[in-house]
Design an enzyme around this catalytic site. Structure first.
Site, PDB file in Angstrom:
ATOM      1  N   ASP A  21      -9.009  70.287  57.403  1.00 61.76           N
ATOM      2  CA  ASP A  21      -9.445  71.343  58.330  1.00 61.76           C
ATOM      3  C   ASP A  21     -10.586  72.167  57.733  1.00 61.76           C
ATOM      4  O   ASP A  21     -10.668  72.326  56.512  1.00 61.76           O
ATOM      5  CB  ASP A  21      -8.242  72.242  58.667  1.00 61.76           C
ATOM      6  CG  ASP A  21      -8.458  73.047  59.941  1.00 61.76           C
ATOM      7  OD1 ASP A  21      -9.416  72.758  60.679  1.00 61.76           O
ATOM      8  OD2 ASP A  21      -7.660  73.971  60.193  1.00 61.76           O
ATOM      9  N   GLY A  22     -11.431  72.684  58.606  1.00 66.30           N
ATOM     10  CA  GLY A  22     -12.469  73.624  58.178  1.00 66.30           C
ATOM     11  C   GLY A  22     -13.895  73.114  58.299  1.00 66.30           C
ATOM     12  O   GLY A  22     -14.832  73.778  57.834  1.00 66.30           O
ATOM     13  N   ARG A  34     -21.636  72.240  64.330  1.00 64.58           N
ATOM     14  CA  ARG A  34     -20.294  71.792  63.921  1.00 64.58           C
ATOM     15  C   ARG A  34     -20.287  70.327  63.485  1.00 64.58           C
ATOM     16  O   ARG A  34     -19.598  69.952  62.534  1.00 64.58           O
ATOM     17  CB  ARG A  34     -19.300  71.980  65.081  1.00 64.58           C
ATOM     18  CG  ARG A  34     -18.988  73.430  65.424  1.00 64.58           C
ATOM     19  CD  ARG A  34     -17.988  73.474  66.568  1.00 64.58           C
ATOM     20  NE  ARG A  34     -16.758  72.778  66.223  1.00 64.58           N
ATOM     21  CZ  ARG A  34     -15.746  73.328  65.547  1.00 64.58           C
ATOM     22  NH1 ARG A  34     -15.806  74.581  65.169  1.00 64.58           N
ATOM     23  NH2 ARG A  34     -14.664  72.619  65.275  1.00 64.58           N
ATOM     24  N   HIS A  38     -18.569  67.983  60.297  1.00 66.56           N
ATOM     25  CA  HIS A  38     -17.784  66.736  60.324  1.00 66.56           C
ATOM     26  C   HIS A  38     -18.443  65.669  59.450  1.00 66.56           C
ATOM     27  O   HIS A  38     -17.783  64.973  58.695  1.00 66.56           O
ATOM     28  CB  HIS A  38     -17.634  66.223  61.756  1.00 66.56           C
ATOM     29  CG  HIS A  38     -16.899  67.176  62.652  1.00 66.56           C
ATOM     30  ND1 HIS A  38     -15.712  67.757  62.278  1.00 66.56           N
ATOM     31  CD2 HIS A  38     -17.175  67.653  63.902  1.00 66.56           C
ATOM     32  CE1 HIS A  38     -15.297  68.558  63.259  1.00 66.56           C
ATOM     33  NE2 HIS A  38     -16.163  68.515  64.252  1.00 66.56           N
ATOM     34  N   ASN A  69      -7.157  67.696  70.067  1.00 66.91           N
ATOM     35  CA  ASN A  69      -8.607  67.702  69.839  1.00 66.91           C
ATOM     36  C   ASN A  69      -9.395  67.096  71.004  1.00 66.91           C
ATOM     37  O   ASN A  69     -10.609  67.309  71.118  1.00 66.91           O
ATOM     38  CB  ASN A  69      -8.971  66.968  68.538  1.00 66.91           C
ATOM     39  CG  ASN A  69      -8.572  67.706  67.278  1.00 66.91           C
ATOM     40  OD1 ASN A  69      -8.250  67.108  66.250  1.00 66.91           O
ATOM     41  ND2 ASN A  69      -8.598  69.042  67.316  1.00 66.91           N
ATOM     42  N   ARG A  72     -11.655  69.492  72.966  1.00 71.44           N
ATOM     43  CA  ARG A  72     -12.914  70.049  72.430  1.00 71.44           C
ATOM     44  C   ARG A  72     -14.096  69.628  73.315  1.00 71.44           C
ATOM     45  O   ARG A  72     -13.967  68.715  74.127  1.00 71.44           O
ATOM     46  CB  ARG A  72     -13.114  69.539  71.002  1.00 71.44           C
ATOM     47  CG  ARG A  72     -12.102  70.123  70.064  1.00 71.44           C
ATOM     48  CD  ARG A  72     -12.478  69.910  68.625  1.00 71.44           C
ATOM     49  NE  ARG A  72     -11.482  70.535  67.762  1.00 71.44           N
ATOM     50  CZ  ARG A  72     -11.636  70.750  66.476  1.00 71.44           C
ATOM     51  NH1 ARG A  72     -12.747  70.380  65.881  1.00 71.44           N
ATOM     52  NH2 ARG A  72     -10.683  71.324  65.770  1.00 71.44           N
ATOM     53  N   SER A 197       0.148  72.303  63.214  1.00 67.63           N
ATOM     54  CA  SER A 197      -0.692  71.735  64.276  1.00 67.63           C
ATOM     55  C   SER A 197      -0.212  70.359  64.759  1.00 67.63           C
ATOM     56  O   SER A 197      -1.014  69.427  64.871  1.00 67.63           O
ATOM     57  CB  SER A 197      -2.154  71.670  63.819  1.00 67.63           C
ATOM     58  OG  SER A 197      -2.617  72.936  63.429  1.00 67.63           O
TER      59      SER A 197
HETATM   60  C1  IPE Z   1      -5.696  69.866  63.114  1.00 69.89           C
HETATM   61  O1  IPE Z   1      -6.797  70.698  62.994  1.00 69.89           O
HETATM   62  C2  IPE Z   1      -6.127  68.495  63.503  1.00 69.89           C
HETATM   63  C3  IPE Z   1      -6.924  67.766  62.522  1.00 69.89           C
HETATM   64  C4  IPE Z   1      -7.199  68.143  61.302  1.00 69.89           C
HETATM   65  C5  IPE Z   1      -7.423  66.484  62.973  1.00 69.89           C
HETATM   66  P1  IPE Z   1      -7.222  71.680  64.178  1.00 69.89           P
HETATM   67  O2  IPE Z   1      -8.398  72.445  63.678  1.00 69.89           O
HETATM   68  O3  IPE Z   1      -7.418  70.923  65.443  1.00 69.89           O
HETATM   69  O4  IPE Z   1      -5.944  72.593  64.308  1.00 69.89           O
HETATM   70  P2  IPE Z   1      -5.705  73.973  65.057  1.00 69.89           P
HETATM   71  O5  IPE Z   1      -5.902  73.714  66.500  1.00 69.89           O
HETATM   72  O6  IPE Z   1      -6.694  74.944  64.520  1.00 69.89           O
HETATM   73  O7  IPE Z   1      -4.306  74.340  64.720  1.00 69.89           O
HETATM   74  C1  IPE Z   2     -11.285  69.605  61.111  1.00 66.45           C
HETATM   75  O1  IPE Z   2     -12.224  70.612  61.146  1.00 66.45           O
HETATM   76  C2  IPE Z   2     -11.734  68.355  61.824  1.00 66.45           C
HETATM   77  C3  IPE Z   2     -11.026  68.076  63.070  1.00 66.45           C
HETATM   78  C4  IPE Z   2     -10.074  68.799  63.573  1.00 66.45           C
HETATM   79  C5  IPE Z   2     -11.430  66.895  63.797  1.00 66.45           C
HETATM   80  P1  IPE Z   2     -12.383  71.584  62.384  1.00 66.45           P
HETATM   81  O2  IPE Z   2     -13.403  70.992  63.310  1.00 66.45           O
HETATM   82  O3  IPE Z   2     -11.085  71.894  62.996  1.00 66.45           O
HETATM   83  O4  IPE Z   2     -12.995  72.872  61.687  1.00 66.45           O
HETATM   84  P2  IPE Z   2     -12.704  74.398  62.038  1.00 66.45           P
HETATM   85  O5  IPE Z   2     -11.223  74.580  62.009  1.00 66.45           O
HETATM   86  O6  IPE Z   2     -13.295  74.639  63.376  1.00 66.45           O
HETATM   87  O7  IPE Z   2     -13.392  75.133  60.945  1.00 66.45           O
HETATM   88 MG    MG Z   3      -9.725  73.350  62.635  1.00 68.48          MG
END
Ligand code: IPE
Ligand code: IPE
Ligand code: MG
Length: 247
Positions: A21-22, A34, A38, A69, A72, A197
């Protein structure tokens, strides 16, 4: 001090699962889109796969795309799917070299055809590899998995292939997407969020949790090793008393 020296080779978790995550926040901090977060996350994936396989982890499950996801923006979903296809192509040689077998959990039939085809190819080409299973959670949601499990078990009961009295934890385990895998020993989540999650709810019943503020694109081998050192300093009691645990 070298982190590797601190790791006990006899206490490596068999199954490590990671909520990567992040990526979005990493990009935002840098004023980038964003998608670039990735893309940079792929580097962290490579480092983590190499670190886990070096240590002799048996199963590495990476949460790559959740059922949630799909909500999104379309452009982000598309970019993630394209990244999946290109990364699989790029990593095949590494999988073969390191004897890594790819498998997936989740509703992969919902993925774009191109991604499904690439997955099928890499799964087929790596199916005889024996050193580590790389398990990608794709279009994965634990509640969906449980619904699917209940449906499949119910069908067997209706068809008289199974008696209700026979349903136990083992039967449930055997109908989950993870039926070939051991329980999760160690769950890592990056980016400072402290939630599950919808990830592997059944399988983490006795996992150790590790949360780090490091954003996924910055996660490196050393971060993985650091997490393993912490795992090895925990006492897993499984309901017993400390005295009962054989040292
Ligand atoms: C969880 O991350 C899913 C993955 C890492 C693929 P999210 O960023 O989607 O989770 P939430 O929605 O913030 O809990
Ligand atoms: C994790 O990073 C990747 C996926 C969930 C696919 P995020 O895209 O959730 O990154 P943040 O949480 O918005 O920083
Ligand atoms: Mg996230």
């Amino acid at each position: 001090m070298n982190l590797l020296n601190q790791i006990d080779p006899d206490k490596i978790p068999k199954h490590v699962a990671i909520i990567m995550d992040g990526n979005g926040r990493w990009a935002k901090q840098k004023g980038l889109m964003r998608v670039l977060g990735h893309r940079n996350g792929v580097k962290a994936v490579k480092q983590t796969i190499d670190a886990a396989s070096e240590l002799g982890v048996e199963v590495l499950t990476l949460y790559a795309f959740s059922t949630e996801n799909w909500s999104r923006p379309k452009t982000e979903v598309k970019a993630l799917m394209n990244l999946l296809v290109s990364s699989l192509k790029d990593e095949l040689d590494n999988f073969q070299k390191k004897n890594i077998r790819l498998q997936t959990i989740g509703q992969t039939e919902s993925l774009p055809k191109k991604a499904q085809k690439q997955l099928r190819e890499v799964i087929e080409l790596t199916k005889n590899n024996t050193s580590m299973v790389l398990n990608l959670a794709l279009s994965y949601g634990s509640r969906e998995e449980i619904v699917n499990t209940i449906k499949n078990i119910s069908k067997k009961v209706v068809n008289k292939q199974l008696l209700i009295e026979e349903i136990d934890e083992k039967i449930i385990n055997n109908h989950l997407y993870t039926f070939t895998l051991p329980d999760v020993d160690f769950l890592i989540r990056t980016s400072g969020e402290k939630r599950i999650s919808n990830f592997l709810l059944w399988q983490i019943a006795y996992a150790e949790f590790y949360f780090t503020d490091v954003l996924w694109p910055d996660f490196r081998k050393e971060d993985f090793f650091k997490a393993i050192v912490e795992y090895q300093n925990r006492e897993r009691r499984f309901g017993k008393t400390s005295e009962q645990i054989i040292k």
